[in-house]
Design a protein around this motif. Sequence first.
Motif, mmCIF file in Angstrom:
data_model
loop_
_atom_site.group_PDB
_atom_site.id
_atom_site.type_symbol
_atom_site.label_atom_id
_atom_site.label_comp_id
_atom_site.label_asym_id
_atom_site.label_seq_id
_atom_site.Cartn_x
_atom_site.Cartn_y
_atom_site.Cartn_z
ATOM 1 N N ASN A 151 0.833 -1.211 0.000
ATOM 2 C CA ASN A 151 0.000 0.000 0.000
ATOM 3 C C ASN A 151 0.869 1.263 0.000
ATOM 4 O O ASN A 151 0.630 2.203 -0.766
ATOM 5 C CB ASN A 151 -0.902 -0.047 1.245
ATOM 6 C CG ASN A 151 -1.903 1.081 1.282
ATOM 7 O OD1 ASN A 151 -2.492 1.446 0.270
ATOM 8 N ND2 ASN A 151 -2.094 1.655 2.458
ATOM 9 N N MET A 152 1.895 1.269 0.840
ATOM 10 C CA MET A 152 2.764 2.449 0.925
ATOM 11 C C MET A 152 3.569 2.630 -0.367
ATOM 12 O O MET A 152 3.743 3.756 -0.854
ATOM 13 C CB MET A 152 3.704 2.328 2.134
ATOM 14 C CG MET A 152 2.988 2.496 3.462
ATOM 15 S SD MET A 152 4.083 2.619 4.885
ATOM 16 C CE MET A 152 4.356 0.915 5.302
ATOM 17 N N GLY B 17 1.091 3.688 -3.064
ATOM 18 C CA GLY B 17 0.635 5.042 -2.736
ATOM 19 C C GLY B 17 1.680 6.072 -3.102
ATOM 20 O O GLY B 17 1.368 7.126 -3.679
ATOM 21 N N ILE C 121 1.871 6.293 -6.998
ATOM 22 C CA ILE C 121 0.707 6.980 -7.572
ATOM 23 C C ILE C 121 0.780 8.483 -7.268
ATOM 24 O O ILE C 121 0.374 9.319 -8.083
ATOM 25 C CB ILE C 121 -0.610 6.347 -7.049
ATOM 26 C CG1 ILE C 121 -0.724 4.907 -7.551
ATOM 27 C CG2 ILE C 121 -1.820 7.166 -7.465
ATOM 28 C CD1 ILE C 121 -0.696 4.724 -9.052
ATOM 29 N N THR C 122 1.322 8.832 -6.101
ATOM 30 C CA THR C 122 1.513 10.256 -5.787
ATOM 31 C C THR C 122 2.461 10.895 -6.808
ATOM 32 O O THR C 122 2.213 11.999 -7.298
ATOM 33 C CB THR C 122 2.073 10.414 -4.358
ATOM 34 O OG1 THR C 122 1.142 9.838 -3.436
ATOM 35 C CG2 THR C 122 2.290 11.884 -4.001
ATOM 36 N N LEU D 13 -5.077 9.342 -10.618
ATOM 37 C CA LEU D 13 -5.133 7.916 -10.295
ATOM 38 C C LEU D 13 -5.431 7.682 -8.826
ATOM 39 O O LEU D 13 -5.157 8.530 -7.974
ATOM 40 C CB LEU D 13 -3.795 7.246 -10.643
ATOM 41 C CG LEU D 13 -3.288 7.433 -12.068
ATOM 42 C CD1 LEU D 13 -1.871 6.905 -12.202
ATOM 43 C CD2 LEU D 13 -4.212 6.730 -13.042
ATOM 44 N N ASP D 14 -5.969 6.510 -8.553
ATOM 45 C CA ASP D 14 -6.184 6.085 -7.172
ATOM 46 C C ASP D 14 -5.851 4.597 -7.103
ATOM 47 O O ASP D 14 -5.740 3.929 -8.135
ATOM 48 C CB ASP D 14 -7.635 6.348 -6.748
ATOM 49 C CG ASP D 14 -7.763 6.552 -5.240
ATOM 50 O OD1 ASP D 14 -6.808 6.195 -4.509
ATOM 51 O OD2 ASP D 14 -8.801 7.052 -4.798
ATOM 52 N N ALA E 269 -1.545 6.719 2.547
ATOM 53 C CA ALA E 269 -0.348 6.305 1.798
ATOM 54 C C ALA E 269 -0.136 7.199 0.589
ATOM 55 O O ALA E 269 0.897 7.130 -0.063
ATOM 56 C CB ALA E 269 -0.487 4.851 1.350
ATOM 57 N N MET E 270 -1.140 8.043 0.283
ATOM 58 C CA MET E 270 -1.042 8.902 -0.896
ATOM 59 C C MET E 270 -1.082 10.367 -0.506
ATOM 60 O O MET E 270 -1.911 10.774 0.306
ATOM 61 C CB MET E 270 -2.206 8.623 -1.862
ATOM 62 C CG MET E 270 -1.993 7.414 -2.721
ATOM 63 S SD MET E 270 -3.422 7.107 -3.778
ATOM 64 C CE MET E 270 -3.504 8.616 -4.719
ATOM 65 N N GLY E 271 -0.201 11.152 -1.106
ATOM 66 C CA GLY E 271 -0.197 12.591 -0.850
ATOM 67 C C GLY E 271 -1.113 13.301 -1.830
ATOM 68 O O GLY E 271 -0.652 14.010 -2.709
ATOM 69 N N LYS F 100 2.085 8.047 4.924
ATOM 70 C CA LYS F 100 2.872 6.850 5.234
ATOM 71 C C LYS F 100 3.906 6.606 4.139
ATOM 72 O O LYS F 100 3.583 6.863 2.974
ATOM 73 C CB LYS F 100 1.961 5.615 5.323
ATOM 74 C CG LYS F 100 0.935 5.678 6.413
ATOM 75 C CD LYS F 100 0.093 4.426 6.465
ATOM 76 C CE LYS F 100 -1.002 4.426 5.436
ATOM 77 N NZ LYS F 100 -1.966 3.306 5.587
#
Lengths: 156, 142
Positions: free
Chosen positions: A94-95, A98, A101-102, A111-112, B103-105, B124
Amino acid sequence: MDVEYINPFLVSIRNVLHEIIPEIQIQRGQLAKRNAPMVSLGCASLVGIVGSIEGRVVLDMTKETAIAIAGAMNDETFTQFDFMVSSTINEMANMICGGAITILNNMGKHLDISAPTIFVGKDLELYDSNLLKEAVVVPIHTNFGDIFVNVAIRNH
Amino acid sequence: MIINTNIEKMLIGTKSDGSPVNAFIVDDSVFMVKTIKRMLESFGLVVVGTASDGEEAVVKVAEVSSQIDLITLDISMPKKDGLTALPELIRINPKMKVVMVSAMGDKDKVKQAIISGAKHFVIKPFKQEKVFDIIRWVMEKD
């Protein structure tokens, strides 16, 4: 598949692994293309990608590697694959996704990601939809074992 | 994640009246609940409850809301996500301070969370020192 989609995952996996396991040593292996189905080494954490592109990422490793990484992340010793190990590996996925994707969203994508799902079993075959027949795989060699980053993405 | 228990815990773990700062953790990851709990306890906070999704959080927090000073609230969760649960939690007890975890900014989600009443947002993976600074800032802020 465009390499612009792969690099953010490689950047993120390096950042996240160094952050969560300071003592980890990482070496990236050779990027390769793989056709479906994906055959798991024993522990595969899958994260879906939705938005302006579509796809999924699988972090694949042996159960032994998953146990070793989960132990390092929890600062504990695990002797078997259990619920805490699977939760820890899913959170790592997940991290990593995440973070990737950021990076992609900062490049103008929208995106998600879905919540990670873990599949356990050696030689388990994972089939994607017909539109995701080909994936790019990058081995990440670590002192806790190898993690294979398997990315399949298509444009709408 | 390494948890250093020697950090100056009394700085943020106790309120001005001498009572402990009580925290509630909302996260669908057992690993994250355990990690955040260890971090908060290393700062001297008392974790009075946990929930694994927004729906469960609203029910559980309503039962003990007067005891809760701080909530850590994950964004991506099944049933009811953190952004949906946030205004409901704030309505239960507007004095509770909520720190969003993700987990996403995602700038839009950060903005939405702050508008809905969250005091801070943490991405995170996070270091213990970062969480310490955020909790201290949040607890000192009116």
